[in-house]
Design a protein around this motif. Structure first.
Motif, PDB file in Angstrom:
ATOM      1  N   HIS A  91     -36.417  57.002  35.244  1.00 26.58           N
ATOM      2  CA  HIS A  91     -36.932  57.659  36.573  1.00 26.58           C
ATOM      3  C   HIS A  91     -36.415  56.853  37.791  1.00 26.58           C
ATOM      4  CE1 HIS A  91     -40.048  59.468  34.012  1.00 26.58           C
ATOM      5  NE2 HIS A  91     -40.324  60.387  35.110  1.00 26.58           N
ATOM      6  N   SER A  92     -35.829  55.653  37.688  1.00 26.62           N
ATOM      7  CA  SER A  92     -35.418  54.778  38.768  1.00 26.62           C
ATOM      8  C   SER A  92     -33.958  55.237  39.029  1.00 26.62           C
ATOM      9  CB  SER A  92     -35.432  53.309  38.441  1.00 26.62           C
ATOM     10  OG  SER A  92     -36.899  53.052  38.403  1.00 26.62           O
ATOM     11  N   ILE A  93     -32.999  55.546  38.226  1.00 28.99           N
ATOM     12  CA  ILE A  93     -31.571  55.856  38.257  1.00 28.99           C
ATOM     13  C   ILE A  93     -31.439  57.093  38.855  1.00 28.99           C
ATOM     14  CG2 ILE A  93     -30.783  54.282  36.266  1.00 28.99           C
ATOM     15  CD1 ILE A  93     -30.494  56.742  34.780  1.00 28.99           C
ATOM     16  N   GLY A  94     -30.309  57.243  39.935  1.00 31.89           N
ATOM     17  CA  GLY A  94     -30.103  58.553  40.311  1.00 31.89           C
ATOM     18  C   GLY A  94     -29.185  59.581  39.776  1.00 31.89           C
ATOM     19  N   ASP A  95     -28.498  58.859  38.518  1.00 32.63           N
ATOM     20  CA  ASP A  95     -27.970  59.757  37.934  1.00 32.63           C
ATOM     21  C   ASP A  95     -28.660  60.636  36.785  1.00 32.63           C
ATOM     22  OD1 ASP A  95     -25.656  58.748  39.029  1.00 32.63           O
ATOM     23  OD2 ASP A  95     -25.059  57.557  37.344  1.00 32.63           O
ATOM     24  N   GLY A  96     -28.247  61.839  36.500  1.00 29.10           N
ATOM     25  CA  GLY A  96     -28.691  62.671  35.385  1.00 29.10           C
ATOM     26  C   GLY A  96     -28.613  62.272  34.146  1.00 29.10           C
ATOM     27  N   LEU A  97     -29.542  62.207  33.226  1.00 28.61           N
ATOM     28  CA  LEU A  97     -29.279  61.609  31.794  1.00 28.61           C
ATOM     29  C   LEU A  97     -30.086  62.669  31.043  1.00 28.61           C
ATOM     30  CD1 LEU A  97     -29.654  58.270  30.521  1.00 28.61           C
ATOM     31  CD2 LEU A  97     -30.930  59.936  29.442  1.00 28.61           C
ATOM     32  N   ILE A  98     -29.249  63.085  29.998  1.00 30.19           N
ATOM     33  CA  ILE A  98     -29.921  63.931  28.705  1.00 30.19           C
ATOM     34  C   ILE A  98     -29.675  63.411  27.630  1.00 30.19           C
ATOM     35  CG2 ILE A  98     -29.617  66.319  27.930  1.00 30.19           C
ATOM     36  CD1 ILE A  98     -28.729  67.564  30.474  1.00 30.19           C
ATOM     37  N   ALA A  99     -30.706  63.401  26.721  1.00 32.85           N
ATOM     38  CA  ALA A  99     -30.193  62.615  25.154  1.00 32.85           C
ATOM     39  C   ALA A  99     -30.575  64.102  24.330  1.00 32.85           C
ATOM     40  CB  ALA A  99     -31.312  61.643  24.965  1.00 32.85           C
ATOM     41  N   THR A 100     -29.626  63.995  23.089  1.00 30.77           N
ATOM     42  CA  THR A 100     -30.021  65.209  22.116  1.00 30.77           C
ATOM     43  C   THR A 100     -30.008  64.367  20.906  1.00 30.77           C
ATOM     44  OG1 THR A 100     -27.322  65.265  21.628  1.00 30.77           O
ATOM     45  CG2 THR A 100     -28.248  66.596  23.368  1.00 30.77           C
ATOM     46  N   ASP A 101     -30.300  65.191  19.928  1.00 29.16           N
ATOM     47  CA  ASP A 101     -30.540  64.832  18.519  1.00 29.16           C
ATOM     48  C   ASP A 101     -29.129  65.280  17.985  1.00 29.16           C
ATOM     49  OD1 ASP A 101     -30.506  67.641  17.987  1.00 29.16           O
ATOM     50  OD2 ASP A 101     -32.574  67.628  17.307  1.00 29.16           O
ATOM     51  N   THR A 102     -28.959  64.917  16.521  1.00 30.72           N
ATOM     52  CA  THR A 102     -27.512  65.296  16.113  1.00 30.72           C
ATOM     53  C   THR A 102     -27.196  66.712  15.672  1.00 30.72           C
ATOM     54  OG1 THR A 102     -28.894  65.312  13.837  1.00 30.72           O
ATOM     55  CG2 THR A 102     -27.861  63.101  14.527  1.00 30.72           C
ATOM     56  N   ARG A 103     -28.190  67.517  16.177  1.00 34.34           N
ATOM     57  CA  ARG A 103     -27.872  69.105  16.077  1.00 34.34           C
ATOM     58  C   ARG A 103     -27.604  69.412  17.473  1.00 34.34           C
ATOM     59  NH1 ARG A 103     -32.900  71.929  13.436  1.00 34.34           N
ATOM     60  NH2 ARG A 103     -33.892  70.614  14.728  1.00 34.34           N
ATOM     61  N   ALA A 104     -27.360  68.653  18.419  1.00 29.92           N
ATOM     62  CA  ALA A 104     -26.960  68.770  20.006  1.00 29.92           C
ATOM     63  C   ALA A 104     -28.270  69.537  20.693  1.00 29.92           C
ATOM     64  CB  ALA A 104     -25.989  69.647  19.987  1.00 29.92           C
ATOM     65  N   ARG A 105     -29.353  69.153  20.206  1.00 26.30           N
ATOM     66  CA  ARG A 105     -30.711  69.875  20.787  1.00 26.30           C
ATOM     67  C   ARG A 105     -31.423  68.439  21.693  1.00 26.30           C
ATOM     68  NH1 ARG A 105     -31.885  74.809  19.149  1.00 26.30           N
ATOM     69  NH2 ARG A 105     -30.914  75.529  17.230  1.00 26.30           N
ATOM     70  N   ILE A 106     -31.848  68.930  22.768  1.00 28.81           N
ATOM     71  CA  ILE A 106     -32.233  68.219  23.834  1.00 28.81           C
ATOM     72  C   ILE A 106     -33.506  67.326  23.453  1.00 28.81           C
ATOM     73  CG2 ILE A 106     -33.126  68.048  26.275  1.00 28.81           C
ATOM     74  CD1 ILE A 106     -31.159  70.074  26.903  1.00 28.81           C
ATOM     75  N   THR A 107     -33.557  66.078  23.415  1.00 24.82           N
ATOM     76  CA  THR A 107     -34.840  65.354  23.133  1.00 24.82           C
ATOM     77  C   THR A 107     -35.380  64.683  24.283  1.00 24.82           C
ATOM     78  OG1 THR A 107     -33.345  63.345  22.486  1.00 24.82           O
ATOM     79  CG2 THR A 107     -34.099  64.939  20.896  1.00 24.82           C
ATOM     80  N   LEU A 108     -34.431  64.341  25.339  1.00 18.64           N
ATOM     81  CA  LEU A 108     -34.928  63.624  26.455  1.00 18.64           C
ATOM     82  C   LEU A 108     -34.070  64.020  27.936  1.00 18.64           C
ATOM     83  CD1 LEU A 108     -36.510  61.232  27.622  1.00 18.64           C
ATOM     84  CD2 LEU A 108     -34.639  59.666  27.183  1.00 18.64           C
ATOM     85  N   MET A 109     -34.842  64.123  29.188  1.00 20.56           N
ATOM     86  CA  MET A 109     -34.087  64.193  30.254  1.00 20.56           C
ATOM     87  C   MET A 109     -34.724  63.495  31.348  1.00 20.56           C
ATOM     88  SD  MET A 109     -33.709  68.473  30.387  1.00 20.56           S
ATOM     89  CE  MET A 109     -32.963  68.471  32.108  1.00 20.56           C
ATOM     90  N   ASN A 110     -34.060  62.886  32.244  1.00 18.06           N
ATOM     91  CA  ASN A 110     -34.848  62.251  33.308  1.00 18.06           C
ATOM     92  C   ASN A 110     -34.976  62.951  34.596  1.00 18.06           C
ATOM     93  OD1 ASN A 110     -32.216  62.359  34.355  1.00 18.06           O
ATOM     94  ND2 ASN A 110     -32.132  60.178  35.237  1.00 18.06           N
ATOM     95  N   PRO A 111     -35.618  62.542  35.565  1.00 17.29           N
ATOM     96  CA  PRO A 111     -36.077  63.263  36.751  1.00 17.29           C
ATOM     97  C   PRO A 111     -34.651  64.051  37.457  1.00 17.29           C
ATOM     98  CG  PRO A 111     -37.572  61.679  36.629  1.00 17.29           C
ATOM     99  CD  PRO A 111     -36.591  61.401  35.444  1.00 17.29           C
ATOM    100  N   ALA A 112     -33.790  63.050  37.466  1.00 15.93           N
ATOM    101  CA  ALA A 112     -32.381  63.639  38.258  1.00 15.93           C
ATOM    102  C   ALA A 112     -31.888  64.419  37.646  1.00 15.93           C
ATOM    103  CB  ALA A 112     -31.596  62.477  38.394  1.00 15.93           C
ATOM    104  N   ALA A 113     -31.785  64.680  36.005  1.00 12.04           N
ATOM    105  CA  ALA A 113     -31.290  65.752  35.083  1.00 12.04           C
ATOM    106  C   ALA A 113     -32.021  67.076  35.307  1.00 12.04           C
ATOM    107  CB  ALA A 113     -31.165  65.328  33.901  1.00 12.04           C
ATOM    108  N   GLU A 114     -33.486  66.582  35.431  1.00 12.66           N
ATOM    109  CA  GLU A 114     -34.055  68.095  35.596  1.00 12.66           C
ATOM    110  C   GLU A 114     -33.902  68.669  36.956  1.00 12.66           C
ATOM    111  OE1 GLU A 114     -38.108  66.230  35.538  1.00 12.66           O
ATOM    112  OE2 GLU A 114     -38.528  66.740  33.256  1.00 12.66           O
ATOM    113  N   ARG A 115     -33.902  67.977  38.329  1.00 11.83           N
ATOM    114  CA  ARG A 115     -33.460  68.311  39.593  1.00 11.83           C
ATOM    115  C   ARG A 115     -31.889  68.908  39.449  1.00 11.83           C
ATOM    116  NH1 ARG A 115     -33.786  63.919  41.647  1.00 11.83           N
ATOM    117  NH2 ARG A 115     -31.553  63.336  42.066  1.00 11.83           N
ATOM    118  N   PHE A 116     -30.900  68.275  38.956  1.00  9.33           N
ATOM    119  CA  PHE A 116     -29.670  68.778  38.858  1.00  9.33           C
ATOM    120  C   PHE A 116     -29.716  70.255  38.023  1.00  9.33           C
ATOM    121  CE2 PHE A 116     -27.753  64.302  39.263  1.00  9.33           C
ATOM    122  CZ  PHE A 116     -28.057  64.367  40.678  1.00  9.33           C
TER     123      PHE A 116
END
Length: 949
Positions: A268-293
């Motif tokens: 929540h503190s960093i300004g860059d967008g971050l998205i994490a996926t599993d091994t099937r390239a499905r999203i498991t995590l997004m930070n607020p910056a990624a949600e905004r972008f």
């Protein structure tokens, strides 16, 4: 999802399946072996039976037929045999197990019999065996010699023995025996498997089920769940390990919660967008910056494919870009996006992004997913693009302008030349850099050029200098070099920049301007300015030397007509040829100039000491010029003729200026025009008076047009009985002091001054008013109006005629417009169009003074003409002059054939009238019938009334 079987059932069933497979394989193998054996025995028996019968047939078919039949019958007892045939050479049955088949063809009794095979065996003379695809039907053919005929020593004929076996029944029996032999063992094996299943239920399945229940509770989040430790040793050990694992998971879960809380705070503190996926390239995590972008919340995006949320495309092509997650999963390396990548958010917002994708590995190094980190670089890209655009803008300006641009550094060495400079010099950038450009400077300019450059550089001051630089063609060209010091944004001196312009065209233009200032652009001759300067010098020299010279004014005759008919291009060619001929017949010290249009002047200085001698020489030169210009001109394969009117004046005279001499030569030239053209006239003093009077008359005419000081007169036209059928409108000028001025005096002057345009329109208005008045009085007479070529050539002439007809209410079918032949010949296309428009209104057209102009009979059938007017010059000498008689008769005959009416002008005598009437002319005009009258008087006379005063 299908529920799997428990161990107590899966293991016995698995063993049963294995047992069944083994039994089935053993049974199949046994049957396969038996089948192979049956087929081998069958093939051998078929060959043996066929071979035996063949030997018997050869030995006893003629002598011991019963023995052969006995053997055949014995063989036929084999239950496998379907058919036994002894065939002759024709394929007919000699013997078989069925007596009814004797004498029949084998293919008749056995529909599937292959007669071609029989013939093949007879040819090869060797036995052959064939089997069906499944191997259970076997056929054999054995050739043999048929008994010899009475006249043969040895038989040449051959027959065959055909034996066919069917092993189907034998095969069915073999299969039954094999299956029956396997049944007892199979039953015993199934009983053993049942016992094994019961034991597994008690000692394995039940303990494992308890362990599975504990696992389910752990899976459901009951981290305190534990399994009972009982059952066989191995299962009890497994339960203890499970309990230990459950405790470890409970501890790890607590540690994970703590770690995730710290990670969430970081994300929540960093300004860059971050998205994490599993091994099937499905999203498991997004930070607020990624949600905004991206425009997606984590709740919305979790479980979706990365491509559904992270929508990127190439900014250069607009095509979808590859998301690096898949490659990271495949290659296990850190990857970044290509340059110029655009992220398209869910709401359509577009951002330039830069990113990197890294694999997420566990403690063993195995990839468990991918983390994608990206940042919004839109502003950076905007600045980068702005910088690139600015650089490209200035590079384009530098390379696509006309300026040769260079720059130099602090060392005074040139470090840049634009493409325009390189194209100009034809050298490469490497050749020009440093001091290489100096090689192209003209040697005479090099020292001055280099000194100017160094001095300005040291003083850091701008400079301008002109020097010659070698062009790619090898020529030296003048350039203007303007150098200025250049500084960075902090004011630090960086060197110099220069802009050079090619002055070659400027230098050439200056020379051309200087030339054109004193010369005619078309002919290259001196113009008025240069000629007047030379004339001034010649006059001054003549006064000093007391020798007379001459000034000639040369004007081409009918040049405008040639220009209009053949076009300006040809007219220009004629003017160039005239200039060339004029120069050819003059001395080096003489001058010929073109003043404009078709006007030339010739200066002949210092001809003679006496005026008479100078005049004689001037006339000789003028005659040469006149004859030279009369000569045919061959232009573009066509011959043209021209002529010139020449006016000559001598100088010097008492206190006469150059303008006076020019005016005198011009007046003399006009006298030549009036004298019939293509003649030479010398200026005389009375000519000036004539010109002055002419000018005064023109001014008075202009005033008369403005005040409409004209009268409309009408001269009647009659038929052969003398009955008035119409009239011609004539204009008269009522001058306040000169009285009634004849048209021959002022009409040519009106044509030259273009006053004929308002005058002609006035006549047309008055004539239309007469037509309207006649129509109102019940007289349907035609009024003819002469139209000047200048008036007819006006672009709005048709519109003006319509306006006049509308304003006066005149009937257009009672209006006749008289035009000249010259108008038709010179402006055929425009004339045809305007005549067609006017004819559509009902207006008639008449050719005035027919036969006196440039007659071209082709236009008579192409134009909407109504009548021809025979000029009075042809009428005045008939019937006495045979030439005029022939001309008039020709015109009348031609008119009849073309269905044109004819009006004879200038009929003044009864003899003329009778002659014309006898030749078929039907309309007449002249003093013999009526003189021109004021239109009021003419109208009153027509009505038989006395005009009112």
């Amino acid at each position: 999802m299908r529920r799997p079987l428990s161990l107590k059932w899966s293991l016995p069933l698995g063993l049963a399946v294995v047992l069944l497979i083994f039994t089935a394989f053993a049974t199949w193998n046994s049957l396969s072996t038996r089948q192979t054996y049956l087929m081998q025995i069958g093939r051998q028996d078929a060959l043996d039976h066929a071979s035996h019968l063949a030997r018997m047939a050869e030995q006893g078919l003629q002598t011991s037929t019963a023995l052969v039949a006995s053997d055949l019958g014995q063989i036929s007892t084999d239950p496998r045999l379907e058919a036994v045939l002894i065939l002759d050479e024709q394929g007919l049955v000699l013997m078989s197990q069925r007596q009814a088949w004797a004498g029949l063809a084998a293919k008749t009794v056995l529909p599937g019999f292959d007669d071609g095979w029989r013939l093949q065996v007879l040819t090869g003379r060797l036995p052959q065996v064939r089997s069906s695809p499944d191997g259970l039907r076997i056929s054999s053919l054995q050739p043999f010699e048929l008994p010899a005929a009475s006249h043969e020593v040895r038989s040449s004929r051959r027959g065959v023995v055909f034996v066919q076996m069917n092993l189907q029944d034998a095969w069915q029996e073999a299969r039954y025996d094999a299956l029956l032999s396997r049944a007892p063992g199979l039953v015993i094996a199934m009983l053993v498997l049942l016992v094994v299943g019961l034991l597994l239920q008690r000692f394995v399945s039940q303990p494992l089920q308890a362990l599975a229940n504990a696992t389910k509770r752990l899976q459901q989040g009951q981290l305190g769940s534990r399994a009972a430790v009982d059952g066989p040793l191995e299962i009890a050990e497994l339960a203890r390990d499970f309990n230990g694992m459950a405790q470890a998971i409970e501890d790890a879960q607590q540690a994970l919660i703590t770690s995730e809380e710290r990670l969430a705070i970081t994300l929540h503190s960093i300004g860059d967008g971050l998205i994490a996926t599993d091994t099937r390239a499905r999203i498991t995590l997004m930070n607020p910056a990624a949600e905004r972008f991206t425009g997606w919340t984590l709740a919305q995006a979790r479980g979706l494919a990365i491509s559904d949320v992270f929508n990127i495309e190439s900014a250069l092509t607009g095509l979808p870009a590859e998301i690096p997650v898949k490659r990271v999963l495949e290659e296990g390396t850190v990857l970044g996006l290509a340059n110029h990548t655009v992220l398209v958010a869910r709401d359509g917002t577009r951002r330039d992004v830069a990113d990197s994708a890294s694999p997420i590995r566990n403690t063993q190094g195995a990839i468990e997913g991918v983390v994608l980190v990206f940042q919004d670089v839109t502003e950076a890209y905007r600045m980068r693009r702005a910088l690139a655009d600015s650089e490209q803008h200035f590079r384009t300006l530098a390379n696509h302008g006309q300026a040769l641009i260079w720059t130099a550094g602090l060392d005074k060495k040139c470090d840049y030349f634009n493409a325009v400079w390189l194209d100009f010099t034809g050298r490469t950038l490497a050749q020009e850099l440093g001091d290489g450009w100096v090689e192209g400077v003209h040697p005479d300019d090099l020292e001055r050029c280099f000194s100017t450059y160094v001095t300005a550089f040291d003083a850091r001051e701008s400079f301008d200098m002109e020097y010659r630089l070698r062009h790619a063609s090898g020529d030296y060209r003048w350039i203007l070099d303007q150098g200025s010091p250049r500084f960075d944004s902090q004011g630090r001196f960086l060197g110099f920049i220069g802009h050079c312009l090619d002055l070659s065209q400027v230098k050439q233009a200056e020379a051309q301007v200087a030339h054109l200032a004193y010369h005619d652009a078309l002919s290259g001759l001196p113009n008025r300015v240069l000629f007047q300067d030379r004339l001034t010098q010649a006059v001054a020299a003549a006064r000093r030397s007391h020798r007379f010279g001459a000034l000639m004014f040369v004007d081409l005759d009918h040049f405008k007509r040639l220009n209009d008919v053949y076009g300006h291009a040809l007219g220009d060619a004629v003017l160039k040829e005239v200039a060339s001929r004029l120069q050819f017949y003059l001395r080096a010290e003489d001058t010929v100039a073109r003043l404009g249009g078709d006007e030339f002047v010739v200066l002949l200085p210092a001809l003679a000491a006496e005026a008479e001698g100078a005049a004689t020489l001037a006339r000789a030169v003028a005659d040469k010029i006149r004859l030279a210009l009369e000569g045919p001109m061959l232009l573009d394969g066509t011959t043209y003729h021209t002529a010139a009117s020449i006016g000559v004046t001598l100088f010097p005279k008492d206190d006469e200026s150059v303008d006076d001499l020019m005016r005198e030569a011009d007046i003399a030239m006009y006298r030549s025009k009036e004298s019939g053209r293509n003649v030479i006239s010398f200026f005389q003093a009375d000519m000036q008076q004539t010109v002055t009077q002419r000018y005064a008359l023109e001014q008075e005419l202009r005033e008369a047009v403005a005040q409409q000081s004209f009268e409309l007169h009408l001269q009647s036209q009659v038929d052969a009985t003398g009955l008035v059928t119409g009239a011609e409108a004539l204009v008269r000028w009522r001058h306040p002091t000169r009285g009634l001025v004849a048209p021959a005096t002022f009409i040519p002057l009106a044509e030259e001054s273009r006053l004929i345009l308002p005058l002609g329109e006035w006549v047309l208005q008055q004539a239309c008013a007469v037509i309207a008045r006649l129509d109102a009085a019940g007289h349907s007479l035609h009024i003819a109006v002469n139209v000047s070529p200048l008036q007819f050539a006006q672009t709005n002439f048709v519109a003006r005629v319509r306006d006049i007809l509308s304003a006066t209410g005149a009937d257009p079918t009672h209006l006749t417009l008289e035009i000249t032949e010259g108008l038709l010949v010179e402006h055929m296309t425009e004339t045809m169009g305007r005549m067609a428009e006017l004819a559509s209104l009902g207006i008639r057209f008449s050719i005035d003074d027919f036969g006196t102009g440039y007659s071209s009979l082709s236009y008579l059938k192409r134009l909407p003409l109504y009548e021809l007017k025979i000029d009075k010059s042809f009428v005045q000498d008939v019937p006495d002059d045979p030439n005029d008689v022939a001309l008039v008769e020709t015109i009348l005959a031609m008119s009849r054939h073309l269905h044109l009416h004819v009006v004879a002008e200038g009929v003044e005598t009864a003899a003329q009238f009778e002659f014309l009437k006898s030749r078929g002319c039907t309309r007449f005009q002249g003093y013999h019938f009526h003189r021109p009258q004021h239109h009021h008087a003419w109208f009153a006379a027509l009505l038989g009334q006395v005009p009112k005063h």
